[in-house]
Each structure stands twice: as C-alpha cells, then as structure tokens.
Design an enzyme around this catalytic site. Sequence first.
Site, PDB file in Angstrom:
ATOM      1  N   HIS A  39       1.722   4.588  -2.726  1.00 36.58           N
ATOM      2  CA  HIS A  39       1.826   6.032  -2.465  1.00 36.58           C
ATOM      3  C   HIS A  39       3.208   6.549  -2.887  1.00 36.58           C
ATOM      4  O   HIS A  39       3.344   7.610  -3.485  1.00 36.58           O
ATOM      5  CB  HIS A  39       1.654   6.317  -0.971  1.00 36.58           C
ATOM      6  CG  HIS A  39       0.231   6.305  -0.486  1.00 36.58           C
ATOM      7  ND1 HIS A  39      -0.750   7.079  -1.040  1.00 36.58           N
ATOM      8  CD2 HIS A  39      -0.362   5.629   0.538  1.00 36.58           C
ATOM      9  CE1 HIS A  39      -1.900   6.873  -0.379  1.00 36.58           C
ATOM     10  NE2 HIS A  39      -1.689   5.991   0.568  1.00 36.58           N
TER      11      HIS A  39
ATOM     12  N   HIS B 270       0.842  -1.203   0.000  1.00 37.64           N
ATOM     13  CA  HIS B 270       0.000   0.000   0.000  1.00 37.64           C
ATOM     14  C   HIS B 270       0.884   1.264   0.000  1.00 37.64           C
ATOM     15  O   HIS B 270       0.716   2.155  -0.850  1.00 37.64           O
ATOM     16  CB  HIS B 270      -0.908  -0.015   1.237  1.00 37.64           C
ATOM     17  CG  HIS B 270      -1.782   1.192   1.371  1.00 37.64           C
ATOM     18  ND1 HIS B 270      -3.089   1.208   0.953  1.00 37.64           N
ATOM     19  CD2 HIS B 270      -1.546   2.427   1.877  1.00 37.64           C
ATOM     20  CE1 HIS B 270      -3.624   2.399   1.195  1.00 37.64           C
ATOM     21  NE2 HIS B 270      -2.704   3.162   1.756  1.00 37.64           N
ATOM     22  N   GLU B 271       1.824   1.313   0.915  1.00 37.16           N
ATOM     23  CA  GLU B 271       2.670   2.511   1.012  1.00 37.16           C
ATOM     24  C   GLU B 271       3.577   2.645  -0.214  1.00 37.16           C
ATOM     25  O   GLU B 271       3.874   3.765  -0.641  1.00 37.16           O
ATOM     26  CB  GLU B 271       3.494   2.506   2.303  1.00 37.16           C
ATOM     27  CG  GLU B 271       2.667   2.445   3.592  1.00 37.16           C
ATOM     28  CD  GLU B 271       1.581   3.512   3.717  1.00 37.16           C
ATOM     29  OE1 GLU B 271       1.748   4.627   3.172  1.00 37.16           O
ATOM     30  OE2 GLU B 271       0.539   3.222   4.359  1.00 37.16           O
TER      31      GLU B 271
ATOM     32  N   GLU C  94      -4.699   7.951  -2.937  1.00 33.14           N
ATOM     33  CA  GLU C  94      -5.148   6.663  -2.411  1.00 33.14           C
ATOM     34  C   GLU C  94      -5.457   5.669  -3.542  1.00 33.14           C
ATOM     35  O   GLU C  94      -5.356   4.460  -3.357  1.00 33.14           O
ATOM     36  CB  GLU C  94      -6.366   6.867  -1.497  1.00 33.14           C
ATOM     37  CG  GLU C  94      -6.749   5.659  -0.678  1.00 33.14           C
ATOM     38  CD  GLU C  94      -5.813   5.343   0.493  1.00 33.14           C
ATOM     39  OE1 GLU C  94      -4.812   6.075   0.688  1.00 33.14           O
ATOM     40  OE2 GLU C  94      -6.066   4.354   1.194  1.00 33.14           O
TER      41      GLU C  94
HETATM   42 MG    MG Z   1      -3.136   5.349   2.115  1.00 36.74          MG
END
Ligand code: MG
Length: 470
Positions: free
Chosen positions: A236, A232-233, A262
Amino acid sequence: MPARAASLRAQMLAYLSGLHHRRFIDMNADGLLQAVYASFEKQELSKKDAALIRELWRDYTLATKLPAEFVEEFAAATSHAQLAWAQARKDNNFAHFRPHLENIVALSRTKAAYLGSESKPYDALLDTYEPGMTADELSITFAELKVGLVSLIQRIAHAKAARARAPKGVFPQRDQEAFLAFVNEKLGFDATAGRLDISTHPFTTGTHPLDVRITTRYDEKDPWYAIGSNIHEVGHALYEQGLPDTEAGTPLGEAVSLGVHESQSRFWENMIGKNMHTWKYFFPRLKKQFPAPLRTYTLDHWYRFINDVRPSRIRTEADEVTYNVHIIIRFEIEKELIEGTIKVKNLPEIWNQKMKDYLGVTVTKDSDGVLQDVHWSAGLIGYFPTYTLGNLYSAQLYYALLRDMPQFDAYLRKGQFQPIREWLKTNIHRHGRLYSAGELMQRATGSPLSVAPFLTYLTEKYSALYNLRS
Ligand code: MG
C-alpha cells in the site's frame, strides 16, 4: 481515548465531517468549477486537465447529493457504533452491537438513495469505493471465483502432502523490528518519507507521498505474523509513495480505487512475500537474525509454513486460497442487508451457515464470526468486495510482470526489487486517477478484470505445494 469521551468524540467528528463537506461544496460557490466543467464537456481541455476536472466533478457531484446534516449524522452514528462493536466483540455479545448495526444499515440505505437515484442501492455504495463497479458484475465474477476456489480448497484438503511445520521458540520483538527494517529497505519503502509503527490492526495512511505511515503488530512466537502484514502494508505504502507529489491535493495525486490499492498490497504480500524465490534471498538473513529458534529450520519448512492452506474462521488470518471465500460471504450478506431481503437480527445464524457451507468451518462464537471485522460499524458497506478485486488484479499484474520481465524470478532471488517497483510505478502509481480503475488495469495488464489469472496462479502454486494431480 478514555471511554467516557466517546460521545464527545462523536460530536467532534460529526462537526468536522459537516464542516469538510460544506467547504468542499463551496468550491463551486462562484460557479467556477461549473464553468471549467463546461469546457471539459466541449473537449477544450488537455488530457491531464480533462481528467482532473472529470474526477473533481465526480467528487463534487457526489458530495452535493448528500445533505450536510446527513453527513454529520452518519459520522456520529459510526463513531458510536465502532465503540459498541469493539465492546460487543470483546464480550462476544452480538445483541449489544445489533441496534447500532440496524441504524447503520438504515442510514446506508438512505445514503444510497441520496447518491444513486438511478442505480441500485448497493451499486451506489460500491461506487464510492470502486468507481464504475456494479453488484451485477461482482455477482458474476464472484460466482465464477467461488466455483474455482471451493474445488481447489477441497482438493487441498484431501491432499497427502506433509503438514506445515511452524517455527518454534522466541523471536524477540526488537530483532523482528531489525529484520523488518532490512526487508522494507530492500523492497523500497522510503523511510525518509514514511514510518513504521505498531497498532492492533495494521494499516497504511498516506496524507502525501512524502508522509506515508504504516503499522504492524508483533507476536514473539510467530515471526510471520509481523512480516506478512508488514509486506502487505508496504505494498500500500509504495503506491502512496509512488503517486506524483506534484499533483498532491488533487485527484491526479490520489489512488484510483480501493481495489487497485489492494492489488498493490496483495501483490507484494503474496506474489512477492510468499514466493520461494524471494525467500531464497531473505531466509539466510532471517536465520542470521534468529539463530537459536531457526537452527534446524529449513527454507522448505518456512515456505510451506507461510503458504499453509487451512479454512479458518478469521478473515485476516486466512491463507490466499481461502481468503476470498470470506469476502464472498460478506458481499452476499451486505448486499442483501441493503436490499432489505435479510435482517440484522438474523446475521449470526446466516453468517455461521455460510461459513459451514462454503468453508466447512463451524463458528462457535460471534466474536470469531459476524463480529470479527470493524468495517460495518464504521459504515463501510460496499467496501469488502474491493479486497477480492485487489486479489484478482494482483494476479493479472503478476502475469503482466512475468511477460514484461523474463528475469522476474532472478530479481527476487537476488533481492533486487527495484525493477518491479519501477514497473508498478510506471504502469500504476504515477497515474493517480488519470484513468478509471478498469482502464488503468487494462492498460497495465492488457486484459479487463478477470478471474482466470488468479485461479491459474493458485492452481499452479498449490498443485506443486500439495502434490495435487491435475
Ligand atoms: Mg489492505
């Protein structure tokens, strides 16, 4: 920071926030920005310069609406509130946090009044995170989403599929770190322009495309705990590393909105990180890293485990089917708080009722309920909906990629993520704030914000996983 330094830090943050605010507004002290903006209005600027001035003017105009004293007061209040929240959550004591939250709601209403004399209060707050989005549009979108999700969740709950099996044994942190380093390099996280460290709550912070830092946390009994949040990171981080460094320090070198940000993290976490094709590539490496605990554990076990759907109390641990129900609940509550139709003192009761009604989950303590998230204590009201926008956009991107890239699944099976990363860089990252969020997604995917692709994605994937009949 030692506990007794809390007040001191609140004062420092208030001072720095006020200073930053004044310096930013001073940008136009000589009227130069105003003069360039006049050229923008007369359409005398190039496309790029026009976008730069349009965005800078937006930031400047919003900033001038807030008195510096208010910015200071807000910073001090949220600094105190975050500490009170952490204590309240630890002690499962909503009463301890309540006065702080009441203060933040009151300050947020004041902020909304300063920012948006013409718009509805909640819209003014939402607009600071997702420019152009309104509560009315969200309400329509979320209502459609809620119907689709609740029905899918019920069908999965009644499905006759085998229970997911969690991996058992010990997964030493050092080995998990080695595995993450391998994954991140394959996904394309540039470790010469970023770092991976540890924190209680995973996050990404990008000060410049050449310095992008991400964090994760480890559970030696559950390797997915770190892997999932790490991917997830990384999503980003790839956005931050993909922004044009030649534009750093200007709006054209910044992410366009939190929803689009996101969409990047969720795309990598779910469409790539929970994809069977991806794990055909990574699972043998995972087994090699942890031979003992995974000896009899198969790829199929793993795929079912990381895609297990189960309504739960905690948003950050929710699967991709139930996750957005958590967001819808927060949106409904914070909108009513700002509109003044519900009161902070009734939040635990309202929260628990919605969890029961929408997810069938019973909340037994506020620390697992209304106190679980840091956002409201940090003054982030209007922020939660961007998570769901990100999920909706991530599915739109997924189908756009499948359309543009017939070899998509094959790339995943071979661990070749570069073409996917390049596509995202070309269509999303490199533009910074050149286009609005809606326009950027429209250009990349060919469609405006839409619920259907996300519901289609979930229905296809989980019908197969849970043997649902259509
Ligand atoms: Mg996030």
